[in-house]
Design a protein around this motif. Structure first.
Motif, short mmCIF file in Angstrom:
data_model
loop_
_atom_site.label_atom_id
_atom_site.label_comp_id
_atom_site.label_asym_id
_atom_site.label_seq_id
_atom_site.Cartn_x
_atom_site.Cartn_y
_atom_site.Cartn_z
N SER A 1 0.80 -1.21 0.00
CA SER A 1 0.00 0.00 0.00
C SER A 1 0.84 1.27 0.00
CB SER A 1 -0.92 0.01 1.23
OG SER A 1 -0.15 -0.03 2.42
N GLY A 2 2.11 1.18 0.34
CA GLY A 2 2.96 2.37 0.40
C GLY A 2 4.27 2.18 -0.32
N THR A 3 5.06 3.24 -0.39
CA THR A 3 6.36 3.18 -1.04
C THR A 3 7.38 2.50 -0.13
OG1 THR A 3 6.92 5.36 -0.17
CG2 THR A 3 5.86 5.26 -2.34
N GLY A 4 8.51 2.16 -0.72
CA GLY A 4 9.59 1.53 0.05
C GLY A 4 9.66 0.03 -0.12
N SER B 1 6.15 -1.88 8.80
CA SER B 1 6.25 -0.59 9.50
C SER B 1 5.34 0.45 8.83
CB SER B 1 7.71 -0.11 9.57
OG SER B 1 8.21 0.18 8.28
N ALA B 2 5.84 1.67 8.63
CA ALA B 2 4.99 2.75 8.12
C ALA B 2 5.74 3.54 7.06
CB ALA B 2 4.57 3.68 9.27
N PRO C 1 0.47 3.23 7.90
CA PRO C 1 1.02 1.87 7.99
C PRO C 1 1.01 1.19 6.63
CG PRO C 1 -1.22 1.91 8.82
CD PRO C 1 -0.85 3.35 8.53
N ARG C 2 2.04 0.40 6.38
CA ARG C 2 2.07 -0.39 5.14
C ARG C 2 1.22 -1.64 5.31
NH1 ARG C 2 7.78 0.97 5.29
NH2 ARG C 2 8.30 2.41 3.59
N ALA C 3 0.64 -2.08 4.21
CA ALA C 3 -0.17 -3.31 4.21
C ALA C 3 -0.01 -4.00 2.87
CB ALA C 3 -1.64 -2.98 4.48
#
Length: 281
Positions: free
Chosen positions: A15-18, A30-31, A42-44
């Motif tokens: 759901s997020g970058t990284g 993590s986030a 938060p990442r998912a």
């Protein structure tokens, strides 16, 4: 089932970058900071709304493709990489051929063929007498059972054992056994899903090996009964040989993708039940 073999468990994303490719599920923890809003989120590890991880979701996804609303699903399928890895743009462009083939065969050809059979059936029996119906059935039986030139006739076995084996393979008991094997195998395949437990995986591997050996034994028995030419002349035996050899390549090369792809064609053996049931009757 073919879609589950090609895309099952591979369309998930972070759901997020990284966690970009070659990152994936392990890095999606993590986030992360949302650049547009500046919030810490938060990442998912998420699945798209339409995917092929389970049989109901695969049916729903193909139904959407059948309505020609497939662009988002097509884009995601072309970006898949592997299990537990983030998608990579245009990493699997060749998988778009699956949707092209499904649209051509499923949405256009099969539907028109289905409607054509219905219309032809109405036209065939419209105003037909019992004598015409019986005559048409007789002509169909003559066409289906007319003598045909045998391939590799000089290799056909001609001994008492081969004659007995052919009668046994075409008998009611063996046809019932073959039909039950097809039904049970398809039921196991329909129960397959993403992220199975170790016990379920062991059961699936055991039944796959059993039905693989059963199919190989059936083909070998027909080889002794009718010879290689008899297998060549039988289109369904050619299809069974394709499934057997494809599964064998998957086992020998330890390639689960090949095995899963070819194994999915076993679902089409359900159509053969109509022929087997006709022989049983």
């Amino acid at each position: 089932l073919i879609g589950m073999g090609l895309f099952g468990g591979k369309m998930s994303y972070c759901s997020g970058t990284g966690a970009e490719y070659p990152g994936g599920l392990r890095e999606c923890v993590s986030a992360w900071v949302s650049e547009d809003q500046g919030f810490l989120r938060p990442r998912a590890w998420l699945k798209p709304y339409h995917h092929f991880d389970t049989l109901p979701d695969a049916i729903l996804s193909l139904f959407m493709v059948g309505t020609l609303e497939y662009l988002e699903l097509l884009r995601r399928s072309m970006d898949i990489s592997d299990y537990g890895l983030s998608p990579l743009e245009n990493n699997s462009q060749h998988l778009a051929l699956f949707f092209v083939a499904y649209i051509i065969v499923g949405s256009l050809f099969v539907m028109n063929l289905f409607v054509g059979f219905i219309v032809d059936g109405f036209n065939l029996h419209k105003g037909s007498s019992n004598s015409d119906i019986i005559f048409n059935r007789l002509i169909r039986q003559i066409v289906e059972h007319r003598p045909r030139a045998k391939t590799l006739a000089w290799l056909a076995p001609n001994n008492a054992f081969s004659v007995w084996l052919e009668q046994f393979l075409n008998g009611v008991q063996f046809q019932v056994f073959s039909a039950l094997c097809v039904v049970v195998n398809v039921c196991f395949m329909l129960a397959d899903h993403t992220d199975p437990s170790p016990d379920f995986t062991a059961i699936m591997d055991a039944q796959n090996l059993f039905f693989f050996l059963e199919l190989g034994g059936e083909l070998l028995a027909y080889m002794f009964a009718v010879g290689p030419g008899g297998l060549v002349d039988d289109l369904w035996k050619n299809f069974d040989m394709f499934v057997f050899l494809g599964t064998l390549v998957g086992y020998v090369g330890n390639n689960k993708d090949v095995t899963q792809f070819v194994k999915a064609f076993r679902l089409m053996r359900v159509v053969r039940l109509m022929i087997i049931i006709k022989k049983i009757r």
